[in-house]
Design a protein around this motif. Structure first.
Motif, short mmCIF file in Angstrom:
data_model
loop_
_atom_site.label_atom_id
_atom_site.label_comp_id
_atom_site.label_asym_id
_atom_site.label_seq_id
_atom_site.Cartn_x
_atom_site.Cartn_y
_atom_site.Cartn_z
N ARG A 144 1.68 1.91 -3.53
CA ARG A 144 0.54 2.47 -4.26
C ARG A 144 0.43 3.96 -3.99
O ARG A 144 0.17 4.76 -4.88
CB ARG A 144 -0.77 1.75 -3.86
CG ARG A 144 -0.89 0.34 -4.42
CD ARG A 144 -2.32 -0.15 -4.46
NE ARG A 144 -2.97 -0.20 -3.16
CZ ARG A 144 -2.76 -1.13 -2.25
NH1 ARG A 144 -1.90 -2.12 -2.48
NH2 ARG A 144 -3.41 -1.12 -1.10
N GLN A 145 0.64 4.33 -2.74
CA GLN A 145 0.59 5.75 -2.39
C GLN A 145 1.67 6.54 -3.13
O GLN A 145 1.43 7.64 -3.64
CB GLN A 145 0.77 5.88 -0.88
CG GLN A 145 0.38 7.22 -0.31
CD GLN A 145 0.70 7.33 1.17
OE1 GLN A 145 1.03 6.33 1.81
NE2 GLN A 145 0.59 8.52 1.72
N GLU A 165 0.67 7.04 -6.66
CA GLU A 165 -0.33 8.12 -6.78
C GLU A 165 0.34 9.49 -6.73
O GLU A 165 -0.04 10.40 -7.47
CB GLU A 165 -1.36 8.00 -5.65
CG GLU A 165 -2.29 6.80 -5.83
CD GLU A 165 -3.11 6.52 -4.58
OE1 GLU A 165 -3.25 7.43 -3.72
OE2 GLU A 165 -3.62 5.39 -4.44
N LEU A 166 1.34 9.62 -5.88
CA LEU A 166 2.05 10.89 -5.80
C LEU A 166 2.77 11.19 -7.10
O LEU A 166 2.65 12.27 -7.66
CB LEU A 166 3.05 10.85 -4.63
CG LEU A 166 3.87 12.13 -4.46
CD1 LEU A 166 2.99 13.29 -4.07
CD2 LEU A 166 4.99 11.92 -3.44
N TRP A 209 -8.80 1.55 -8.48
CA TRP A 209 -7.48 2.15 -8.31
C TRP A 209 -6.77 2.31 -9.64
O TRP A 209 -6.17 3.34 -9.93
CB TRP A 209 -6.63 1.30 -7.35
CG TRP A 209 -5.33 1.97 -7.01
CD1 TRP A 209 -5.14 2.99 -6.12
CD2 TRP A 209 -4.05 1.71 -7.59
NE1 TRP A 209 -3.82 3.36 -6.09
CE2 TRP A 209 -3.14 2.59 -6.99
CE3 TRP A 209 -3.59 0.80 -8.53
CZ2 TRP A 209 -1.78 2.59 -7.31
CZ3 TRP A 209 -2.25 0.81 -8.86
CH2 TRP A 209 -1.36 1.70 -8.26
N SER A 258 0.82 -1.21 0.00
CA SER A 258 0.00 0.00 0.00
C SER A 258 0.86 1.26 0.00
O SER A 258 0.47 2.29 -0.56
CB SER A 258 -0.96 -0.01 1.19
OG SER A 258 -0.24 -0.16 2.38
N ASN A 259 2.03 1.20 0.62
CA ASN A 259 2.92 2.35 0.56
C ASN A 259 3.35 2.66 -0.87
O ASN A 259 3.41 3.81 -1.28
CB ASN A 259 4.16 2.12 1.43
CG ASN A 259 3.83 2.24 2.90
OD1 ASN A 259 3.05 3.09 3.30
ND2 ASN A 259 4.42 1.37 3.71
N LEU A 318 5.51 12.67 1.79
CA LEU A 318 4.91 11.49 2.40
C LEU A 318 5.35 11.29 3.85
O LEU A 318 4.81 10.43 4.54
CB LEU A 318 5.24 10.24 1.58
CG LEU A 318 4.74 10.24 0.13
CD1 LEU A 318 5.08 8.91 -0.55
CD2 LEU A 318 3.23 10.46 0.08
#
Lengths: 111, 111
Positions: A20-21, A24-25, B84, A17-18, A40
């Motif tokens: 994925r974040q 997104e950034l 997503w 999940s990190n 982040l």
DNA sequence: TTGACATATTCCCATATAGGAATATATTGA
DNA sequence: TCAATATATTCCTATATGGGAATATGTCAA
């Protein structure tokens, strides 16, 4: 055996999940490692390591500029996931869209 | 820390290529554990374990019938991945579609 | 009840993390 | 050359696998 490597393909890289974040950034533009750290609030090695994983599966592009390295998303590398997931889209359209479901029922009764 | 659990969410469950293959099979209909064993040529415990992971993230539905258990795909549970990934679709449309690229270039030159 | 069938679970181990801490590498400017 | 900045890498450890083998559980049929 153990789990598949995170660097095997986008599916494994994106499971975290990190990461994925981070993706997104990076979709929002170009970022320096330090900028990601600030944005982040992660440690610098943590950012470098996650970027390294993403780089190995081609999910990010890297550009050198002086002592800085500038990263951005290589969105095309997400396509395998897109392609795989799209084959199932048809299944939930009929299940979730109540109008569609209703129309399907009518059609059935007409046979 | 270690990696996120495979049972945490569909992203992690689907990272394993064997489980993706199993999902593709179950998308085609209802299968008994034994039928999966025959179809994929895996060991029975292997099938049961992978089904267990998928069940824990709601990716499969389970139905009992005598001593058999019948599984099928719960495609809706794939939607988080779909949602997503869709946010990035826009990025590669412009990059890959040569007509779109061409039109973009024209538009640029008009400025 | 007993044996056969269907499935799940346990035990074991090699493997691969993710993150923290420390350190190495590279580049710039004075 | 030297210090400062930017980034990558190494070392460590707790944790979670996936698969094989063995075994447990559940259910049917005679």
């Amino acid at each position: 055996m153990a789990r598949e490597k995170t660097t095997l393909n986008p599916f494994n890289a994106v499971a975290d999940s990190n990461r994925r974040q981070l993706i997104e950034l990076l979709a929002r533009g170009e970022y320096t490692v330090t900028e990601v750290v600030q944005e982040l609030d992660w440690s610098q090695p943590q950012v470098s390591k996650h970027l390294s994983v993403l780089k190995q599966v081609n999910l990010v592009l890297e550009r050198k500029e002086g002592r800085k390295r500038i990263y951005c998303l290589n969105s095309v590398a997400l396509k395998p996931i897109h392609n795989w997931i799209m084959q199932f889209e048809q299944y939930w359209i009929g299940n979730l869209n109540s109008l569609g479901h209703y129309l399907n029922e009518i059609q059935k009764n007409e046979d």
